[in-house]
Design a protein around this motif. Structure first.
Motif, mmCIF file in Angstrom:
data_model
loop_
_atom_site.group_PDB
_atom_site.id
_atom_site.type_symbol
_atom_site.label_atom_id
_atom_site.label_comp_id
_atom_site.label_asym_id
_atom_site.label_seq_id
_atom_site.Cartn_x
_atom_site.Cartn_y
_atom_site.Cartn_z
ATOM 1 N N ASP A 108 0.797 -1.214 0.000
ATOM 2 C CA ASP A 108 0.000 0.000 0.000
ATOM 3 C C ASP A 108 0.835 1.271 0.000
ATOM 4 O OD1 ASP A 108 -2.357 -1.316 -0.073
ATOM 5 O OD2 ASP A 108 -2.588 -1.426 2.085
ATOM 6 N N GLY A 109 2.115 1.140 0.153
ATOM 7 C CA GLY A 109 2.952 2.315 0.017
ATOM 8 C C GLY A 109 3.006 3.189 1.246
ATOM 9 N N PHE A 162 5.252 -0.579 -4.080
ATOM 10 C CA PHE A 162 5.159 -1.060 -5.463
ATOM 11 C C PHE A 162 3.960 -0.507 -6.199
ATOM 12 C CE2 PHE A 162 1.929 -4.037 -6.959
ATOM 13 C CZ PHE A 162 1.144 -4.161 -5.832
ATOM 14 N N HIS A 163 2.923 -0.177 -5.496
ATOM 15 C CA HIS A 163 1.665 0.188 -6.136
ATOM 16 C C HIS A 163 1.781 1.513 -6.842
ATOM 17 C CE1 HIS A 163 -2.223 -1.642 -6.279
ATOM 18 N NE2 HIS A 163 -2.046 -2.266 -5.137
ATOM 19 N N PRO A 164 1.129 1.680 -7.954
ATOM 20 C CA PRO A 164 0.253 0.772 -8.698
ATOM 21 C C PRO A 164 0.970 0.156 -9.902
ATOM 22 C CG PRO A 164 -0.174 3.015 -9.363
ATOM 23 C CD PRO A 164 0.960 3.069 -8.356
ATOM 24 N N PHE A 176 -4.530 10.874 -3.186
ATOM 25 C CA PHE A 176 -4.214 10.678 -4.602
ATOM 26 C C PHE A 176 -2.713 10.671 -4.874
ATOM 27 C CE2 PHE A 176 -8.639 11.919 -4.984
ATOM 28 C CZ PHE A 176 -9.077 11.181 -6.077
ATOM 29 N N ALA A 177 -1.909 10.395 -3.863
ATOM 30 C CA ALA A 177 -0.454 10.440 -4.032
ATOM 31 C C ALA A 177 0.064 9.343 -4.955
ATOM 32 C CB ALA A 177 0.242 10.352 -2.674
ATOM 33 N N GLU A 178 -0.745 8.317 -5.250
ATOM 34 C CA GLU A 178 -0.311 7.248 -6.144
ATOM 35 C C GLU A 178 -1.051 7.273 -7.478
ATOM 36 O OE1 GLU A 178 0.368 3.412 -4.420
ATOM 37 O OE2 GLU A 178 0.321 4.211 -2.393
ATOM 38 N N ALA A 179 -1.822 8.328 -7.726
ATOM 39 C CA ALA A 179 -2.607 8.403 -8.963
ATOM 40 C C ALA A 179 -1.688 8.498 -10.180
ATOM 41 C CB ALA A 179 -3.536 9.607 -8.922
ATOM 42 N N TYR A 234 2.734 -8.108 -12.205
ATOM 43 C CA TYR A 234 3.579 -6.925 -12.014
ATOM 44 C C TYR A 234 3.870 -6.710 -10.525
ATOM 45 C CZ TYR A 234 5.041 -2.029 -11.906
ATOM 46 O OH TYR A 234 5.732 -0.877 -11.666
ATOM 47 N N GLY A 235 2.804 -6.764 -9.725
ATOM 48 C CA GLY A 235 2.981 -6.522 -8.300
ATOM 49 C C GLY A 235 3.854 -7.558 -7.624
#
Length: 343
Positions: free
Chosen positions: A8-9, A167-169, A237-240, A306-307
């Protein structure tokens, strides 16, 4: 730290065990409010986060980050500004910057609480209403015009060879790159990775005609705010980034299948997966286009690969890398966490 925590970062907010209201007396909070030109008055609920401190006030939310995720707040502000004028429920960005206490971000406070908090006590009708509202919010999000190269700066750094804080996304174009990264491990399984590279090459054509859309990238119960059976905001939204729309399903369905690995904090528990069994079907009914992609299961398996590769190649803990290797082998045989889901 568990496998799921690292996935989840570390960008999620923490739910305190006791909601303690306090005046804005914390020096770091006061300095941040002053830097934003906001009065240091009113009451706040202090919260700790994975990598941030959070204060929830009557009108706005203040976050301080430890700086692990480069320019995360600047990126979040950029994405939230893209949402202005759209039908996407979200918290309006008020200010962000860097100060002596670290990077900070201030947004308006939304009515309600997280879906994670609201879910256990909600009845089936309310749960369905919340998920259907989430489907409408996602449809609106995926219609927002987005630069095709939108990528979180910390993720761009990781793909360029710098340390991986998370790792996400999934980034479809970088999947083979993860195979090469895994091959640099002294203890890598060369035969397994050769099979994985072939598996990926056989499936890349499935994504050739995709149009990237704005994807939240980390959507689960802790990043959705609900009130009276409807979604009042998508948050964090830091991983958008710009990716195919069904990348969103990778996280949502993983959350449904493995919710215990998505606690809001390391010292809490995730939701019981058995309470989420109807979520995929409800979401499908509200946003059918998200599920109507040709070869959807193969696409979702690809995102999963990928993950797992990112974990195998970059996770600092050997036991997590070993577990990822086992899941990669299982995925090559056609099985993963999606087996038990119905949508």
């Amino acid at each position: 730290m568990t496998d799921g925590d690292w996935r989840d970062g570390g960008l999620r907010q923490r739910r305190p065990s006791v909601e303690t209201l306090a005046w804005a007396t914390d020096p770091a909070l006061r300095r941040t409010l002053a830097a934003a030109g906001l009065p240091a008055t009113g009451r706040f609920v202090p919260k700790a986060g994975w990598v941030s401190r959070v204060w929830v006030g009557d009108d706005y939310v203040v976050r301080l980050n430890n700086g692990q995720f480069r320019d995360a707040y600047r990126h979040e502000a950029t994405v939230v500004n893209l949402l202005a004028g759209s039908e996407v429920p979200h918290a309006r960005h008020l200010a962000y910057g860097d100060g002596p206490d670290g990077p900070w971000y201030i947004s308006e406070r939304l009515p309600g609480r997280t879906l994670y908090d609201a879910w256990p006590a909600a009845d089936s009708h309310t749960r369905q209403a919340m998920i259907e509202s989430l489907g409408a919010a996602l449809r609106a999000l995926h219609r927002v015009p987005v630069p095709a190269d939108l990528l979180p700066p910390w993720l761009a750094d990781a793909l360029a060879g710098k340390p991986w804080p998370a790792f996400h996304p999934p980034v479809v174009s970088a999947t083979l790159q993860q195979v090469e990264a895994a091959r640099r491990l002294p203890s890598h399984d060369s035969r397994l990775l050769a099979d994985v590279a072939d598996w990926i090459q056989e499936r890349l054509a499935v994504f050739a005609a995709d149009e990237p859309v704005l994807v939240h990238g980390d959507l689960h119960g802790s990043n959705v705010i609900v009130d009276q059976g409807r979604v009042t905001g998508l948050i964090d939204f830091a991983e958008a980034l710009a990716q195919p729309a069904d990348v969103e399903l990778d996280t949502i369905l993983r959350w449904c299948a493995k919710a215990r690995e998505y606690p809001p904090t390391p010292d809490e528990q995730g939701l019981d997966e058995t309470t989420l069994t109807e979520v995929p079907g409800w979401l499908h009914g509200a946003y059918p286009e998200l599920f109507e992609r040709e070869h959807l299961r193969e696409r979702l398996n690809f995102y999963d690969m990928y993950g797992e590769l990112a974990l195998y190649a970059h996770h600092p803990q050997p036991d997590i890398r070993e577990a990822a290797q086992d899941r990669i082998a299982r995925l090559l045989s056609g099985h993963n966490h999606l087996d038990g889901l119905v949508w």
